[in-house]
Every structure is written in C-alpha cells, then in structure tokens.
Write a protein that holds these residues in place. Structure first.
Motif, PDB file in Angstrom:
ATOM      1  N   VAL A 350     -46.783  75.438 108.795  1.00  0.00           N
ATOM      2  CA  VAL A 350     -47.120  76.512 110.103  1.00  0.00           C
ATOM      3  C   VAL A 350     -47.067  77.761 109.448  1.00  0.00           C
ATOM      4  O   VAL A 350     -47.992  78.504 110.021  1.00  0.00           O
ATOM      5  CB  VAL A 350     -45.753  76.486 111.100  1.00  0.00           C
ATOM      6  N   ASN A 351     -46.297  78.082 108.485  1.00  0.00           N
ATOM      7  CA  ASN A 351     -46.311  79.444 108.015  1.00  0.00           C
ATOM      8  C   ASN A 351     -47.587  79.815 107.228  1.00  0.00           C
ATOM      9  O   ASN A 351     -48.336  80.909 107.375  1.00  0.00           O
ATOM     10  CB  ASN A 351     -45.270  79.820 107.028  1.00  0.00           C
ATOM     11  N   THR A 352     -48.113  78.814 106.537  1.00  0.00           N
ATOM     12  CA  THR A 352     -49.420  78.895 105.788  1.00  0.00           C
ATOM     13  C   THR A 352     -50.436  78.933 106.927  1.00  0.00           C
ATOM     14  O   THR A 352     -51.391  79.835 106.558  1.00  0.00           O
ATOM     15  CB  THR A 352     -49.793  77.667 104.938  1.00  0.00           C
ATOM     16  N   VAL A 353     -50.548  78.364 107.890  1.00  0.00           N
ATOM     17  CA  VAL A 353     -51.642  78.357 108.880  1.00  0.00           C
ATOM     18  C   VAL A 353     -51.621  79.689 109.520  1.00  0.00           C
ATOM     19  O   VAL A 353     -52.669  80.238 109.565  1.00  0.00           O
ATOM     20  CB  VAL A 353     -51.618  77.122 109.923  1.00  0.00           C
ATOM     21  N   ILE A 354     -50.454  80.269 109.828  1.00  0.00           N
ATOM     22  CA  ILE A 354     -50.388  81.555 110.472  1.00  0.00           C
ATOM     23  C   ILE A 354     -50.949  82.691 109.656  1.00  0.00           C
ATOM     24  O   ILE A 354     -51.543  83.555 110.104  1.00  0.00           O
ATOM     25  CB  ILE A 354     -49.118  81.823 110.999  1.00  0.00           C
ATOM     26  N   ASN A 355     -50.396  82.761 108.332  1.00  0.00           N
ATOM     27  CA  ASN A 355     -50.967  83.852 107.285  1.00  0.00           C
ATOM     28  C   ASN A 355     -52.711  83.443 107.257  1.00  0.00           C
ATOM     29  O   ASN A 355     -53.231  84.560 107.102  1.00  0.00           O
ATOM     30  CB  ASN A 355     -50.326  83.295 105.983  1.00  0.00           C
ATOM     31  N   THR A 356     -53.033  82.357 107.441  1.00  0.00           N
ATOM     32  CA  THR A 356     -54.544  82.131 107.054  1.00  0.00           C
ATOM     33  C   THR A 356     -55.240  82.632 108.321  1.00  0.00           C
ATOM     34  O   THR A 356     -56.374  83.339 108.296  1.00  0.00           O
ATOM     35  CB  THR A 356     -54.764  80.722 106.830  1.00  0.00           C
ATOM     36  N   MET A 357     -54.614  82.527 109.574  1.00  0.00           N
ATOM     37  CA  MET A 357     -55.064  82.952 110.824  1.00  0.00           C
ATOM     38  C   MET A 357     -55.305  84.515 111.085  1.00  0.00           C
ATOM     39  O   MET A 357     -56.080  85.129 111.684  1.00  0.00           O
ATOM     40  CB  MET A 357     -54.438  82.263 112.059  1.00  0.00           C
ATOM     41  N   ASN A 358     -53.872  85.208 110.375  1.00  0.00           N
ATOM     42  CA  ASN A 358     -54.060  86.548 110.412  1.00  0.00           C
ATOM     43  C   ASN A 358     -55.074  87.285 109.768  1.00  0.00           C
ATOM     44  O   ASN A 358     -55.416  88.536 109.783  1.00  0.00           O
ATOM     45  CB  ASN A 358     -52.684  86.962 109.747  1.00  0.00           C
ATOM     46  N   VAL A 359     -55.840  86.443 108.749  1.00  0.00           N
ATOM     47  CA  VAL A 359     -56.757  87.291 107.786  1.00  0.00           C
ATOM     48  C   VAL A 359     -58.034  86.535 108.149  1.00  0.00           C
ATOM     49  O   VAL A 359     -59.159  86.767 107.394  1.00  0.00           O
ATOM     50  CB  VAL A 359     -56.557  86.950 106.294  1.00  0.00           C
ATOM     51  N   ASN A 360     -58.129  85.997 109.254  1.00  0.00           N
ATOM     52  CA  ASN A 360     -59.407  85.255 109.685  1.00  0.00           C
ATOM     53  C   ASN A 360     -60.622  86.264 110.272  1.00  0.00           C
ATOM     54  O   ASN A 360     -60.082  86.997 111.412  1.00  0.00           O
ATOM     55  CB  ASN A 360     -59.160  84.202 110.477  1.00  0.00           C
ATOM     56  N   PRO A 361     -61.525  86.339 109.788  1.00  0.00           N
ATOM     57  CA  PRO A 361     -62.528  87.609 110.302  1.00  0.00           C
ATOM     58  C   PRO A 361     -63.186  87.172 111.448  1.00  0.00           C
ATOM     59  O   PRO A 361     -63.786  87.974 112.321  1.00  0.00           O
ATOM     60  CB  PRO A 361     -63.681  87.597 109.249  1.00  0.00           C
ATOM     61  N   ARG A 362     -63.019  85.844 112.080  1.00  0.00           N
ATOM     62  CA  ARG A 362     -63.906  85.404 113.103  1.00  0.00           C
ATOM     63  C   ARG A 362     -62.786  85.582 114.549  1.00  0.00           C
ATOM     64  O   ARG A 362     -63.292  85.403 115.544  1.00  0.00           O
ATOM     65  CB  ARG A 362     -63.953  83.846 112.995  1.00  0.00           C
TER      66      ARG A 362
END
Length: 494
Positions: A350-362
């Motif tokens: 869950v933490n990994t997904v949230i971190n990935t979404m925080n830097v998603n340019p879309r």
C-alpha cells in the motif's frame, strides 16, 4: 299637433272612458246613489280632459292652416255646437234605434264575455288537470329518485364492503407473497449453503485423500529408513507418487478461482464507488477521480505481482534445504503461500502504491488530498492480486493505454461515452484476463478526439511535475512473529 295627437292616442283615453262606463253600467243597481253620482262626475271630468286635449289639437290644426283655412268648418260645426251649450244636433236615428243599437252591442259584448269566461274556465280546468298530472308525475319521479338513492346507497355500501374485502385480500396476498419470497430466499441460502457444504466436503475428501497419500508416503519412507532397500526400487516407487499426489493449492484451484473473480467484481461494485465518493469531496472533476482510481488499481496489481515474486523466492530459498517429497519445489512453495496468505505484508505494498501515485505525471490533484483516503481500495486490490498469482494459470489485468482502439470483448462503455467513437479516452476499470481469455470485462470511456487528448496529456507530462513527500514504507520484518523461519515453513508445509 302630431305629438299631442300621438300622446292622446297612446294614453287610450277613450278606451279608459269606455271601460269606466261599462263598469258603471254593470254596478249601477248595486252601488248607492252617491257612488253613481261620483262615477258620473268622474266620467264628466275625464270627458272634459279629453275635450280639452281635442280643443288644443283643434287650435293647433287651425293655426297650421293659416288665417283662413278651416273657417268654414268652424262656422258650420263648432259654432252651432257651442251656441246650443254643447248640445249636439239631433242625430238622424231615433232614441229607440240608438237604444237598440246600444243594447245589441251590450248583448254582443256580454256574449263575448261569457264565451271568454267559458274558454278561460276550460283553459283553467285543462291547466289544473295538467298540473295534477304533472304533480302525480313529479311524485312518481320523486319516489323513483328516492328508490334510486336507496339503491345507490346500498350499492355504495356493498362496494365499500367488497373494496375492503378486496384490499384485505390484496394485503393478505402481498403478505403471502412476501413470505413466499422470504422462504425462497431462505431456501436459496440453504441451497447455497448446501452447495458450499458439498464443496467443502469434496475439498475435505480431497484433502483426506491427499493426507492419506502423504501418510502412506511417510510410512513408506519410515519403513525404507528402517530397512534399507535397493536404490532402483526407491526411484521406481517415488515416480508414480509424484503424479498421484496433487497439492492443496492444486486441489482448491477452481474454488479459489471463482472466489477471486467474484471478489474482483465486488471491488468494482463496492470499494471503487466508496473511493470515488471520498475523492469527489476534494476533486470536482469526475474524469480525474476515475483516472486516479484506475491508476491505483493498476499500480496495486503491479506491486502485488512483484511482492508475490519476491515472497515466492524467499519461500523457495527457505524450503530448498529441507524439501523432499513427491511434489516439486515450485509446487511446494505455491502450496505454502496458499496456506499462509496472511504472511503477505500488504501494508508495504500500500505504501509503495501511494508513493508511486504521488509522482505519477498523469494525476493532477489539490495539495490537501492524500491518497491514504483510498487506502482501503488499494489494500483490498493488493490482496486480491496477490492471491490471483497463486492460481494455475494466474489471473492478471489486461494491458490498457489511453487512445487505444476500443475492444468490445474487453470493455464496456460508460454511460457518458460517445458510442460511435472508436478510441478509448480513458479507462474506468481494468479488464481481468486469464491468459488471452477475458474473464471480467472492464469499463472505458470512448469519445471523439481521444488521440489529440492523449498527445496533449503526453506533452503536459513532459513538463516537470511536483512530487509529494513519499509515505514511509514498512520493510518486511523477518524477526517478528510473522517472519519466515525455516522451522515455521517446514512445520506449515508438513
């Protein structure tokens, strides 16, 4: 003169004089002498008024004729009459003749009066007869009306009673129907429970057969360890056992497959809508909210697949020193993971997904929004995706990209889509695949100009994006109570 003559004609003075004269003649022998004299004086006064009006007309007529017109008439008729003190010249008929004429007129008038009275009485009798018949008809109509009212009241009372009885019957039928539906639901639940029980019985029987096979193998090993036998015999006995002893993961593959597909559909129907409701409180754009949820699901599946591979490697590494048995090390590792799905550190994913979404340019979102709001959806998606990797063959999400050609076999259009558009504007929910076969359809939004929107989003994504602070990740605690020790792995496997 003409106006005076017209007024005299309109007032009908002579008719009034004649009526009064006839009335006096009729009542002459009935009334007293004074009343007769008063009647006579009244007639003289009326005659004088009429004569005054006639003299006025005479004066006006003479004035209209000039100084000499009508002189001869006045000399021959008016002056002799005035000279004799209003005494008329003796008529050509005698008094007896005039009296007879008057009597004849009187008799004729009496006859007419009697005829009129008789006709009037006949008319009155006819009218009374008609009135009596009309009253009788009215009474009969009133009686009929009263009877009709009584019948109407009876019909109303009967209708009300029938209506009440009908409503009671309808309510009773509705209650019976509701009870029948409830009983049907109870029977359905019982049938489902019975199916579950039968399924569990089959699984337990399979597990019993599997454990019996394992027990036989272990007893055989124990006998062979106490009395060693030639090596070729051992190899000949071990080869058929590998083909006849399926693992628990293989035995429960179909049931887990159905349960995970159903859970994936529940994620779309329940958790997705809850996450969408939470995000709409902070983000007004529905399209961006749907994109965020889709990206969260895709990233959760990617992270869960990576976590499964790492977890499987650790399990194989732990089991390899002590593994021996009819099944392969790969099957033993999958069987162990199926038995111990609770060892999966879902919070780290869950933490990994949230971190990935925080830097998603879309994704564009206000700074006060934190993706922890949809952590429930991310957590459940990670668990489902992790469990899907234990199936044979595993389930996975279909590849999706904005601007791709719409595939009716993989997706269904959303309600706000343009149904004539051939390209996908963006995705709402991914499709679930088993190899090349679509198990559950996803949802996509199709609109015209999807390629132009995709190129514009790519040009915007090339600009620098402000990233958020990464959420703290939680590493796997191998020293905790849920750590993968060789002793725990071996005990759980055996």
């Amino acid at each position: 003169m003409a106006d005076t003559l017209r007024r005299l004609t309109n007032t009908s003075s002579f008719s009034v004089l004649q009526d009064k004269l006839e009335s006096w003649h009729k009542d002459y022998h009935v009334i007293s002498c004074d009343q007769n004299l008063n009647r006579c004086c009244e007639l003289i006064e009326l005659t004088a008024k009429i004569q005054g009006q006639l003299f006025a007309i005479l004066n006006l007529t003479a004035a209209e004729g000039g100084h000499y017109a009508g002189v001869e008439t006045l000399k021959t008729r008016l002056l002799p009459w005035l000279g004799t003190c209003f005494s008329m010249a003796k008529p050509s008929v005698t008094d007896d003749t005039s009296l007879q004429l008057i009597q004849q007129d009187s008799v004729e008038k009496d006859r007419r009066i009697r005829e009129l009275c008789a006709s009037h009485e006949n008319d009155m009798q006819k009218m009374e007869t008609q009135l009596c018949s009309s009253r009788l008809q009215l009474d009969s109509v009133r009686a009929e009306l009263v009877d009709a009212h009584k019948e109407l009241d009876e019909i109303k009372s009967k209708s009300a009673t029938t209506l009440l009885a009908t409503e009671d019957e309808i309510l009773q039928l509705k209650a019976d129907l509701r009870c029948a539906h409830e009983q049907v639901e109870i029977y359905k639940r019982k049938l489902d429970a019975l199916d579950d029980y039968e399924h569990q019985i089959r699984l337990l029987r399979d597990e019993v057969s599997y454990l019996s096979t394992e027990k036989a193998v272990l007893q055989d090993r124990l006998v062979r360890s106490r009395s060693p036998s030639p090596l070729p015999r051992l190899s000949s006995c071990s080869s058929p056992m590998r083909s006849e002893s399926p693992t628990r993961a293989q035995l429960t593959n179909s049931s887990r497959h159905a349960r995970l597909v159903s859970r994936f559909s529940d994620l779309y129907a329940v958790e997705r809508l809850e996450a969408q409701t939470l995000l709409r409180r902070y983000i007004a754009d529905l399209e961006m909210v749907q994109k965020i949820i889709f990206i969260a699901v895709v990233e959760s599946c990617k992270t869960a697949k990576l976590a499964y591979r790492q977890f499987k490697l650790r399990v194989k590494k732990t089991l390899s020193p002590s593994h021996y048995g009819p099944e392969s090390l790969e099957d033993a590792a999958v069987d162990y993971i199926v038995r111990n799905l609770d060892l999966y550190d879902v919070q780290d994913s869950v933490n990994t997904v949230i971190n990935t979404m925080n830097v998603n340019p879309r994704i564009s979102f206000p700074p006060e929004v934190d993706f922890v709001l949809i952590s429930t959806l991310i957590r459940e998606t990670c668990r489902v995706a992790f469990a899907m990797q234990t199936l044979e063959p595993p389930l996975d999400l279909a590849f999706a990209s904005d601007g791709e050609l719409y595939n009716d076999n993989k997706y269904r259009r959303s309600y706000d889509s343009e149904f004539a558009a051939p390209l996908v504007m963006y995705h709402v929910w991914p499709a679930l695949m088993e190899g090349n076969a679509v198990i559950v359809k996803g949802e996509a939004v199709t609109r015209r100009g999807a390629l132009w929107s995709r190129s514009r989003s790519q040009s915007r994504s090339s600009s620098p994006v402000r990233s958020r602070s990464l959420s703290p990740t939680r590493s796997l605690a191998f020293n905790s109570k849920r750590s993968l020790s060789p002793q725990r792995l071996t005990a759980s496997y055996l």
